[in-house]
Design an enzyme around this catalytic site. Sequence first.
Site, PDB file in Angstrom:
ATOM      1  N   HIS A  74       0.821  -1.196   0.000  1.00 16.44           N
ATOM      2  CA  HIS A  74       0.000   0.000   0.000  1.00 16.44           C
ATOM      3  C   HIS A  74       0.866   1.261   0.000  1.00 16.44           C
ATOM      4  O   HIS A  74       0.976   1.977   0.994  1.00 16.44           O
ATOM      5  CB  HIS A  74      -0.938  -0.009   1.210  1.00 16.44           C
ATOM      6  CG  HIS A  74      -2.085  -0.965   1.046  1.00 16.44           C
ATOM      7  ND1 HIS A  74      -2.855  -1.412   2.097  1.00 16.44           N
ATOM      8  CD2 HIS A  74      -2.599  -1.563  -0.071  1.00 16.44           C
ATOM      9  CE1 HIS A  74      -3.784  -2.235   1.640  1.00 16.44           C
ATOM     10  NE2 HIS A  74      -3.642  -2.346   0.336  1.00 16.44           N
ATOM     11  N   HIS A 107      -0.423  -8.635   1.175  1.00 14.77           N
ATOM     12  CA  HIS A 107      -1.513  -8.687   2.142  1.00 14.77           C
ATOM     13  C   HIS A 107      -2.196 -10.044   2.197  1.00 14.77           C
ATOM     14  O   HIS A 107      -2.988 -10.301   3.090  1.00 14.77           O
ATOM     15  CB  HIS A 107      -2.545  -7.609   1.813  1.00 14.77           C
ATOM     16  CG  HIS A 107      -1.933  -6.258   1.635  1.00 14.77           C
ATOM     17  ND1 HIS A 107      -1.759  -5.675   0.401  1.00 14.77           N
ATOM     18  CD2 HIS A 107      -1.411  -5.391   2.538  1.00 14.77           C
ATOM     19  CE1 HIS A 107      -1.166  -4.502   0.552  1.00 14.77           C
ATOM     20  NE2 HIS A 107      -0.942  -4.316   1.825  1.00 14.77           N
ATOM     21  N   GLU A 159      -6.020  -7.667   3.675  1.00 15.03           N
ATOM     22  CA  GLU A 159      -5.518  -8.700   4.575  1.00 15.03           C
ATOM     23  C   GLU A 159      -6.666  -9.370   5.323  1.00 15.03           C
ATOM     24  O   GLU A 159      -6.689 -10.602   5.494  1.00 15.03           O
ATOM     25  CB  GLU A 159      -4.517  -8.110   5.574  1.00 15.03           C
ATOM     26  CG  GLU A 159      -3.934  -9.154   6.506  1.00 15.03           C
ATOM     27  CD  GLU A 159      -3.038  -8.576   7.584  1.00 15.03           C
ATOM     28  OE1 GLU A 159      -3.009  -9.162   8.679  1.00 15.03           O
ATOM     29  OE2 GLU A 159      -2.386  -7.542   7.328  1.00 15.03           O
ATOM     30  N   THR A 197      -2.421  -7.733  10.917  1.00 14.84           N
ATOM     31  CA  THR A 197      -1.039  -7.530  11.379  1.00 14.84           C
ATOM     32  C   THR A 197      -0.632  -6.065  11.485  1.00 14.84           C
ATOM     33  O   THR A 197       0.388  -5.762  12.099  1.00 14.84           O
ATOM     34  CB  THR A 197      -0.047  -8.243  10.439  1.00 14.84           C
ATOM     35  OG1 THR A 197      -0.121  -7.661   9.133  1.00 14.84           O
ATOM     36  CG2 THR A 197      -0.328  -9.730  10.369  1.00 14.84           C
ATOM     37  N   SER A 300       5.663   0.387   4.236  1.00 16.22           N
ATOM     38  CA  SER A 300       5.729   0.161   2.787  1.00 16.22           C
ATOM     39  C   SER A 300       6.329   1.349   2.048  1.00 16.22           C
ATOM     40  O   SER A 300       6.125   1.504   0.843  1.00 16.22           O
ATOM     41  CB  SER A 300       4.324  -0.144   2.244  1.00 16.22           C
ATOM     42  OG  SER A 300       3.406   0.851   2.632  1.00 16.22           O
TER      43      SER A 300
END
Length: 358
Positions: A74, A107, A159, A197, A300
Amino acid sequence: MSTITNGALGTTLTAPVIPQRRERLRPVEVDGPKRVLLAAPRGYCAGVDRAVIAVEKALEQYGAPVYVRKQIVHNVHVVSELEKQGAIFVDEVDEVPPGSHIVFSAHGVSPAVVQGAADRDLQAIDATCPLVTKVHREAVRFAKQDYRILLIGHAGHEEVEGTMGHAPERTILVNDPDEADRIEVPETDALIWLSQTTLSVDETMETVRRLRARFPHLQDPPSDDICYATQNRQVAIKKVAPEADLVIVVGSANSSNSVRLVEVALEYGAKAAYRVDYASEIKQEWFEGVATVGVTSGASVPEVLVEQVLADLRDAGFDAVSEVKTAEEDLQFSLPKELRRDAQGNVDERALGGRIRD
């Protein structure tokens, strides 16, 4: 608004507007010396690095195009750069020409997505973060043991959709602490919680506290599901925030862990906190009365974007940069098995992911 286009398929992923290069930031007089507190750890985690390298290597090994289901991670900059190299991002596997190579994002995906790719004879490369895979395996195992699973996470997040897809009949989603107060759970003694997560550690534990107040027999997972990188970045910004007049978090709007960093900074004492994709989004008016700026980035985010922020801050007179380090990270994950060797069959030196990269 600019978009990340996806070739002839016509699918687009919306990207934030990249502002035109504004005038350089100007120094503003404040009491005391100006400084930047640079949080560490920040930026790329091992799972993100592994996923990005997976797409790069797939392009090298198989040639363009390589298809990617959803955004590989992302971050709009990362996705844009990979698209320039020949990656085509799609929403679902049925948009991919039969027989093509497809990469599943960091994800994770549900078994239904894996089967859909197989039905189209797609050559699938699974770049799911191993820490997400751990949660998938927990969901499958507990479902087989007839547990009811309370999954703490955000509805619609990729996710969460992937994890729920591994045990759809046994999983109930809990979005936040308030929902924990009203969620309906079938009567059972076998009740356990798992989590997305990339959540706020504090909010997740508050959700668990409220759930346990209603369901005292609620069991904990064997180990914490929130990933090490998410926790480490939150711990670092908690250290920075009390001293910061302003916190700048580099990361995209759809990055759960980046959004959480803004919230954590404000909760732990920062006078103001903003998220930006690019340094050019920083606004001059943010610096009124600001002597100390905290800077961090989501898991990310490539380091080059942070360096651009620091360069702009120097224009505003913030030359002194001190790193606030709360943990060392040296974890690396092996690449998907299909990508551990080059086209000649030699072991690739990039067979591990986990470094901070530009």
